[in-house]
Write a protein that holds these residues in place. Structure first.
Motif: not given
Lengths: 294, 286
Positions: A118-144
């Motif tokens: 898979t392209s490195a771009l897609v994998r970089t995008y995944a980290w935007l989703v995981i780390l990004g903003g208040r609705r990012g995966v990490v923040n959502a889990v930590l706040m829950d």
């Protein structure tokens, strides 16, 4: 006549089979590299050579700029830290790969090779989703979980860039380690264990030194990839985050100052080769040192 | 690093009393190793799974956990001409690069392994050299060279630059297979009366098919996905999918980007299963 031609083909046909590839690389690789070299030292305006005057002006401009050294330092430590953590995460998996059954080995190999396809771009995008903003995966889990009350700011930092680089370059570290570890001679380990050394001691004194060629291969590849990557710093580092590789892109594509872009690209390339050489030499020395100790 | 373990000396006396302390250390060591290995497995797989999960969300923004289930973003994707055009461009670039790379790589690998000629070491060093350079440098050098000879950014320029970048992969895969070939097979064929031509096509060439498929697949995937070379060599008017996606990732925050990424992940997985079945996964390790 025909027979002798077939004879030649069976024996490899001398230089001729390699001639087209050779010629192709002279025209589309050597010549462009020569132009890149020239553009660092000859004035360029709008992509055309202004005059054939050789000048070191651009080189000195860059080297005397404090900003360049700050940017270079960031490229360097991001490369070093990414390589270090990549090694830390890759080695245990590569080692365990050699201890488990065939089926599990296959699973590990598939999980390692699949991201490469898979392209490195897609994998970089995944980290935007995981780390990004208040609705990012990490923040959502930590706040829950109630661990944090306010979303953490993780994106657009050294942390985000290094996490992305470590994860994206993992396969390049795991594969050479697996290659070296799975072909190692296990008799030495058995001897070490038989003579009463603990497994931990055997691991550090026998397994780790024996896998040195794989460690050198993996660390040089991952360092070179991290040091010269400009996509991950741009996307995960955000607007103001620059490394030397990002500057090359900006000078050439955005600012259109090709002289400076060419010099920066050349400096990036030369320094990258020097670091790779240093890692290889240090690794070889360590290998000899451990051999002497064993 | 060996100093850390210096508390237990490898004296023969240790063998007898080898018991509790080193056993405990061993157990801790094994646990740490296993924990890190599990983390690495999760690191390798979970990010892609999260992207796939998010591509089905009903919300108009990217958020976790995804809400509901919809194919809306996939439909959006196929309704955008810009993206379809970019995908077609990428497929064309990928096909052309693969053909050109293989056409150059197969004879080159053959000549480099079997041939004995002056400068062979130099020729093989040159042919694998581009692999050691970052894609960006090859992209920039091609762009500058193009400007120098008044040749503009275009699909053709992307293909020419990507072939330089991909050639080493293809050459090395075919070379690796060629050096493994058992010469006894060719000798057997010749001694049993087959002509040299027949031996070449039925024994030598046939054994290379797997390596050629694997090499071709790798080149095709790299050429389709490549961003670092394409960003500098592609014309702004006909952008390949990777460049299009790069812009979308920066400026579009809708889950459509996740849908496009999911399709790429799915495609990569299918290609890998097919390759694993066709040529064996071990071949992919070079």
């Amino acid at each position: 006549m025909a027979a002798s031609l077939v004879d030649k083909v069976m024996k490899g046909g001398g230089f001729w089979p390699a001639a087209p590839a050779f010629l192709y690389l002279v025209v589309f690789f050597i010549m462009p590299m020569a132009v890149l070299l020239a553009f660092g030292f000859v004035p360029i305006q709008r992509g055309t050579v202004q005059s054939a005057n050789f000048t070191l002006e651009y080189l000195f401009d860059v080297l005397s700029d404090d900003l360049f050294w700050r940017v270079w330092w960031r490229s360097f430590y991001v490369g070093v830290l990414s390589t270090f953590f990549c090694f830390l995460f890759a080695y245990p998996l590569a080692y365990i790969h050699t201890l488990v059954g065939r089926r599990l080995q296959m699973v590990i190999l598939i999980l390692t090779v699949a991201p490469l396809l898979t392209s490195a771009l897609v994998r970089t995008y995944a980290w935007l989703v995981i780390l990004g903003g208040r609705r990012g995966v990490v923040n959502a889990v930590l706040m829950d979980l109630g661990l944090v009350s306010r979303p953490l700011r993780m994106l657009y930092s050294d942390f985000a860039v290094i996490v992305g680089m470590v994860q994206i370059h993992l396969p390049f570290m795991i594969l050479p380690l697996i290659t070296v570890l799975s072909s190692r001679d296990r008799k030495l380990e058995q001897a070490s264990l038989g003579l009463g050394a603990s497994r931990v001691r055997t691991f550090f004194r026998i397994v780790l030194p024996m896998s040195m060629p794989g460690i050198i291969a993996g660390t040089t590849i991952v360092f070179a990839l991290s040091y010269t990557n400009f996509i991950i710093p741009q996307l995960l580092g955000g607007g103001g985050y620059t490394t030397v590789a990002v500057q090359v892109y900006e000078f050439i594509v955005v600012i259109l100052d090709w002289n400076k872009g060419a010099i920066l690209a050349l400096l990036l390339l030369v320094s990258c080769f020097l670091f790779v050489l240093m890692i290889t030499l240090a690794g070889n020395r360590m290998m000899r040192w451990t051999e002497a100790k064993v | 690093m060996s100093e850390t373990m210096s508390t237990s000396r490898p004296d023969t006396a240790d063998v007898a009393e080898r018991g509790n302390p080193s056993k405990v250390i061993d157990r801790i060591g094994a646990t740490i190793l296993a924990i890190i290995a599990i983390c690495t497995i999760l690191l390798l797989s979970v990010p892609s799974l999260i992207v796939i999960a998010i591509s089905f969300t009903e919300t108009a923004y990217i958020g976790f956990p995804p809400q509901g289930f919809t194919f809306k973003w996939y439909a959006d994707l196929f309704a955008r001409d810009q993206i379809i055009d970019a995908a077609v461009t990428s497929l064309q670039i990928s096909a052309a690069t693969t053909c050109l790379s293989l056409a150059l790589a197969i004879p080159a690998a053959y000549g480099l392994v079997r041939g004995r000629f002056f400068g062979r070491g130099f020729a093989s060093a040159l042919i694998v050299a581009p692999q050691m350079l970052p894609g960006m440098v090859i992209g920039v050098a091609t762009l500058f060279f193009g400007a120098y000879i008044a040749f503009r950014q275009s699909n053709l320029m992307v293909i020419l630059a990507l072939t330089v970048f991909c050639l080493p992969f293809a050459v090395r895969m075919v070379m690796a297979r060629l050096t493994q070939l058992d010469p006894a097979l060719e000798e057997a064929s010749l001694s049993m009366g087959a002509s040299k031509t027949r031996t070449f096509f039925e024994i030598t060439a046939r054994q290379l098919v797997g390596a050629i498929i694997a090499g071709g697949a790798f080149v095709a995937i790299e050429a389709f996905d490549n961003l670092t070379v394409a960003l500098f060599t592609a014309s702004p008017r006909s952008r390949p999918l990777s460049v299009e996606l790069y812009n979308l990732v920066q400026f579009d925050s809708s889950p459509m980007v996740a849908a496009l990424s999911s399709l790429e992940i799915l495609a990569a997985f299918v290609v890998m299963i097919v390759l694993a079945k066709a040529v064996g996964l071990d071949r992919l390790r070079t």
